[in-house]
Design a protein around this motif. Structure first.
Motif, PDB file in Angstrom:
ATOM      1  N   GLU A 195     -16.097 -23.791 -67.022  1.00 49.43           N
ATOM      2  CA  GLU A 195     -15.120 -22.760 -66.667  1.00 49.43           C
ATOM      3  C   GLU A 195     -15.308 -22.317 -65.219  1.00 49.43           C
ATOM      4  O   GLU A 195     -14.334 -22.103 -64.483  1.00 49.43           O
ATOM      5  CB  GLU A 195     -15.267 -21.564 -67.607  1.00 49.43           C
ATOM      6  N   THR A 251     -16.782 -26.735 -78.369  1.00 46.90           N
ATOM      7  CA  THR A 251     -15.683 -25.820 -78.671  1.00 46.90           C
ATOM      8  C   THR A 251     -15.270 -24.894 -77.529  1.00 46.90           C
ATOM      9  O   THR A 251     -14.165 -24.337 -77.593  1.00 46.90           O
ATOM     10  CB  THR A 251     -16.046 -24.962 -79.894  1.00 46.90           C
ATOM     11  N   PRO A 286     -13.480 -23.225 -74.457  1.00 48.14           N
ATOM     12  CA  PRO A 286     -12.151 -23.565 -73.928  1.00 48.14           C
ATOM     13  C   PRO A 286     -12.178 -24.533 -72.751  1.00 48.14           C
ATOM     14  O   PRO A 286     -11.318 -25.421 -72.651  1.00 48.14           O
ATOM     15  CB  PRO A 286     -11.592 -22.196 -73.510  1.00 48.14           C
ATOM     16  N   SER A 287     -13.162 -24.406 -71.855  1.00 49.91           N
ATOM     17  CA  SER A 287     -13.186 -25.264 -70.679  1.00 49.91           C
ATOM     18  C   SER A 287     -13.482 -26.716 -71.018  1.00 49.91           C
ATOM     19  O   SER A 287     -13.217 -27.609 -70.212  1.00 49.91           O
ATOM     20  CB  SER A 287     -14.226 -24.761 -69.670  1.00 49.91           C
ATOM     21  N   HIS A 331     -12.083 -28.206 -73.591  1.00 49.20           N
ATOM     22  CA  HIS A 331     -10.884 -28.761 -74.223  1.00 49.20           C
ATOM     23  C   HIS A 331     -10.024 -29.428 -73.154  1.00 49.20           C
ATOM     24  O   HIS A 331      -8.853 -29.108 -72.943  1.00 49.20           O
ATOM     25  CB  HIS A 331     -10.126 -27.677 -74.991  1.00 49.20           C
TER      26      HIS A 331
END
Length: 332
Positions: free
Chosen positions: A71, A107, A109-110, A112
């Motif tokens: 991220e 898992t 978010p970054s 994905h």
């Protein structure tokens, strides 16, 4: 007359057969994929290897820190250097290990984003076709795995090379392991075609930066050390074609060797889960810029003129940094 007709027919059949052989495509023909860079012209990605242990051996903790760093540096994708599923690859497309070692672990978010994966020797002990199957991509759209392929960005080309079939030991002394060689045999032809395709693709590339990714080490002070077969067959091709970095896993460590005999930076990111404490051989300290025998991962951040490499441990601490630069108008 019949005798003459028979021999003429036989001649034309053999001619047609040989003509067809001339047009058989290379079994290792490299598929290309395109990935855009950021709007500001930068490229960032994570590299992790030797990870698939259902969250054990700190795999989950490494994944957490990958998410934090991913991220922060705004990665576009993740590269896996192989040994995606221990101990023996996947049993099939319905193997729960795909969920337990990949989907449910990475898992944040970054993470994905697209994952570009190569196969390791442990993956070859299972069903190779399963990891290459589009069924897995339907289960998780991040997953892309091929034996060998090329990833194009605006100024960088990344060449993924299937290194497991190069290693003689897996064929001559498999140590009670069974390897899935479907799609590889006959081995000599497969390797010949692959080396030819890699050489041609590298030679034809006009990219500012050339990176090669494989599972096995070329230069390493770790447990597996130098892979002689790659040093003999692949390394001369990389050096002749001005490759900037060779990135691998296989040794369960984080490592950077800046060779005094080559322009290539040799980068090992094999700390995705189980690590080998204290397992290091002597190496020229002038060349060995980093050897960390614990878990972790690395990032690469690039522009047309700079490349910044950073290694992180399982706690997200920076272990090592290295920067490279090129003139904007220098020849590729």
């Amino acid at each position: 007359m019949a005798f003459l007709f028979h021999h003429c027919s036989l001649f034309f059949l053999l001619f047609a057969f040989n003509l067809c052989l001339c047009f058989i495509p290379s079994v290792a023909e490299l598929q290309r994929f395109k990935h855009p860079v950021k709007a500001d012209g930068t490229l960032s990605f994570l590299v992790v290897g030797d990870w698939g242990r259902r969250g054990l051996y700190n795999q989950s903790q490494v994944a957490l820190q990958m998410g934090v760093v991913g991220e922060k540096v705004e990665i576009e994708f993740v590269i896996s250097t192989g040994d995606n599923f221990y101990e023996d690859g996947l049993t099939g497309v319905d193997d729960p290990a795909f969920n337990e070692s990949f989907i449910s672990i990475y898992t944040p978010p970054s993470l994905h984003k697209q994952w570009y994966n190569v196969l390791g020797n442990h993956d070859y002990r299972g069903d190779v076709a399963a990891q290459l199957s589009p069924i897995l991509t339907k289960m998780d759209s991040r997953w892309l795995c091929r034996r060998s392929f090329i990833l194009n960005t605006d100024f960088t080309e990344i060449f993924f090379v299937d290194t497991t079939p190069f290693v003689d030991e897996y064929f001559t002394d498999p140590k009670d392991h069974t390897y899935d060689w479907k799609g590889v045999l006959p081995r000599e032809q497969y390797l010949s075609n692959l080396l030819k395709d890699v050489d041609t693709a590298l030679r034809d590339s006009t990219a500012k930066w050339k990176i090669v990714v494989g599972h096995h080490t070329i230069k390493s002070a770790g447990h597996h050390g130098v892979t002689k077969e790659l040093e003999h067959h692949l390394l001369p091709i990389l050096e002749a074609n001005n490759v900037d970095m060779y990135i691998n896993g296989h040794d369960h460590c984080l490592e950077h060797i800046s060779s005094t005999e080559s322009q290539i930076q040799f980068l090992t990111s094999g700390g995705g889960s189980k690590a080998w404490r204290g397992d290091i051989e002597k190496w020229n300290p002038e060349e060995l810029k980093l050897y960390y025998d614990g878990q972790g991962f690395m990032t690469v951040q690039m522009t047309q003129t700079t490349a910044d490499i950073v290694f992180y441990d399982v706690f997200g601490n920076v272990l090592h940094k290295w920067s490279m630069s090129k003139d904007l108008d220098a020849a590729a």
